[in-house]
Design a protein around this motif. Structure first.
Motif, mmCIF file in Angstrom:
data_model
loop_
_atom_site.group_PDB
_atom_site.id
_atom_site.type_symbol
_atom_site.label_atom_id
_atom_site.label_comp_id
_atom_site.label_asym_id
_atom_site.label_seq_id
_atom_site.Cartn_x
_atom_site.Cartn_y
_atom_site.Cartn_z
ATOM 1 N N TYR A 172 1.432 -1.107 0.084
ATOM 2 C CA TYR A 172 0.087 -0.286 0.046
ATOM 3 C C TYR A 172 1.136 1.252 0.012
ATOM 4 N N GLU A 173 0.374 2.233 -0.580
ATOM 5 C CA GLU A 173 1.034 3.742 -0.211
ATOM 6 C C GLU A 173 0.261 4.052 0.800
ATOM 7 N N ILE A 174 1.399 4.629 1.800
ATOM 8 C CA ILE A 174 1.226 5.439 2.953
ATOM 9 C C ILE A 174 2.037 6.478 3.308
ATOM 10 N N ARG A 175 1.524 7.508 3.856
ATOM 11 C CA ARG A 175 2.622 8.559 3.758
ATOM 12 C C ARG A 175 3.617 8.854 2.891
ATOM 13 N N GLY A 176 2.939 8.574 1.722
ATOM 14 C CA GLY A 176 3.845 8.751 0.440
ATOM 15 C C GLY A 176 5.043 7.587 0.611
ATOM 16 N N GLN A 177 4.786 6.333 0.989
ATOM 17 C CA GLN A 177 5.791 5.854 1.060
ATOM 18 C C GLN A 177 4.986 3.971 0.877
ATOM 19 N N LYS A 178 5.588 3.149 0.051
ATOM 20 C CA LYS A 178 5.221 2.138 -0.180
ATOM 21 C C LYS A 178 5.663 0.621 1.092
ATOM 22 N N VAL A 179 4.589 0.334 1.573
ATOM 23 C CA VAL A 179 4.356 -0.514 2.967
ATOM 24 C C VAL A 179 3.261 -1.632 2.661
ATOM 25 N N MET A 180 4.415 -2.309 3.471
ATOM 26 C CA MET A 180 2.955 -3.985 3.662
ATOM 27 C C MET A 180 2.609 -3.046 5.063
ATOM 28 N N LEU A 181 1.977 -4.041 5.551
ATOM 29 C CA LEU A 181 1.384 -3.785 7.056
ATOM 30 C C LEU A 181 1.456 -5.028 7.777
ATOM 31 N N ASP A 182 1.301 -4.956 9.512
ATOM 32 C CA ASP A 182 2.440 -6.252 10.306
ATOM 33 C C ASP A 182 0.944 -7.362 9.849
ATOM 34 N N PHE A 183 -0.402 -7.188 9.706
ATOM 35 C CA PHE A 183 -1.464 -8.230 9.667
ATOM 36 C C PHE A 183 -1.180 -9.015 8.580
ATOM 37 N N ASP A 184 -0.840 -8.719 7.528
ATOM 38 C CA ASP A 184 -0.615 -9.103 5.922
ATOM 39 C C ASP A 184 0.894 -9.724 6.371
ATOM 40 N N LEU A 185 1.943 -9.089 6.863
ATOM 41 C CA LEU A 185 3.162 -9.808 7.015
ATOM 42 C C LEU A 185 3.277 -11.156 7.572
#
Length: 195
Positions: A11-24
């Protein structure tokens, strides 16, 4: 794990491509709480938003995360951690299972694929910028065209005003001229009327 599946969890959050802890955690085959505990025990590895940050409720509500928008986000007790590409790479040093290492490789490949896609000339961001530039050029040319039309209209309006004034002056002069006899052939009816 397929790269396409992983890409859908970036996802893009705060202008960064990230993955969230629950998905990981789901991909690594561990509980989210276990993943978070491991990160907190090694928090010095994740210092700085370029590695990891906690997502706010406002960001969750604005985010396009399908699983959260379907009800999961409304009753989350603890806000999720968002891991950047660097943060995901650092997770491999915290979670040392064979599954974690294998999944981590796939995740890193997915991040690279996303980056390549965004940098390619065919990316939507590039296309959007191209469209913005074209619209801007059209607006500028439209303004020039409208200005030319206004100038032309002003010139035409002035010329028409001049013609109208000249015709008005001629009409006034005609009224002031004495009544003269017509020169040339006189119609038969007019001769009879005169006689």
């Amino acid at each position: 794990m397929e790269i396409a599946v992983i890409q859908n969890k970036i996802y893009e959050i705060r202008g960064q491509k990230v993955m969230l802890d629950f998905d990981l955690a789901e991909m690594y085959g561990v509980d989210t709480a276990q993943l978070k505990r491991s990160v907190k025990r090694n928090i010095e590895r994740f210092e700085g938003e370029d590695f990891m940050f906690e997502v706010t409720r406002e960001e969750l509500s604005r985010c396009q995360i399908g699983t959260l928008n379907k009800g999961r986000g409304s009753n989350i007790k603890y806000l999720p951690f968002a891991f950047t590409e660097l943060g995901v790479a650092m997770l491999s040093s915290v979670l040392r299972s064979a599954t974690a290492i294998q999944v981590n490789r796939g995740i890193m490949r997915a991040f690279v694929a996303v980056r390549k896609y965004l940098l390619s000339s065919n990316s939507p961001a590039k296309e959007i910028e191209d469209l913005k530039q074209r619209v801007k050029e059209l607006e500028e040319s439209s303004e020039d065209t409208l200005a030319a039309i206004n100038d032309l209209s002003e010139d035409t309006r002035k010329e028409l005003d001049d013609i109208y004034m000249a015709l008005t002056e001629l009409a006034e002069k005609k009224k002031q001229l004495p009544n003269r006899n017509k020169i040339g052939y006189v119609a038969i009816q007019e001769r009879r009327n005169k006689q």
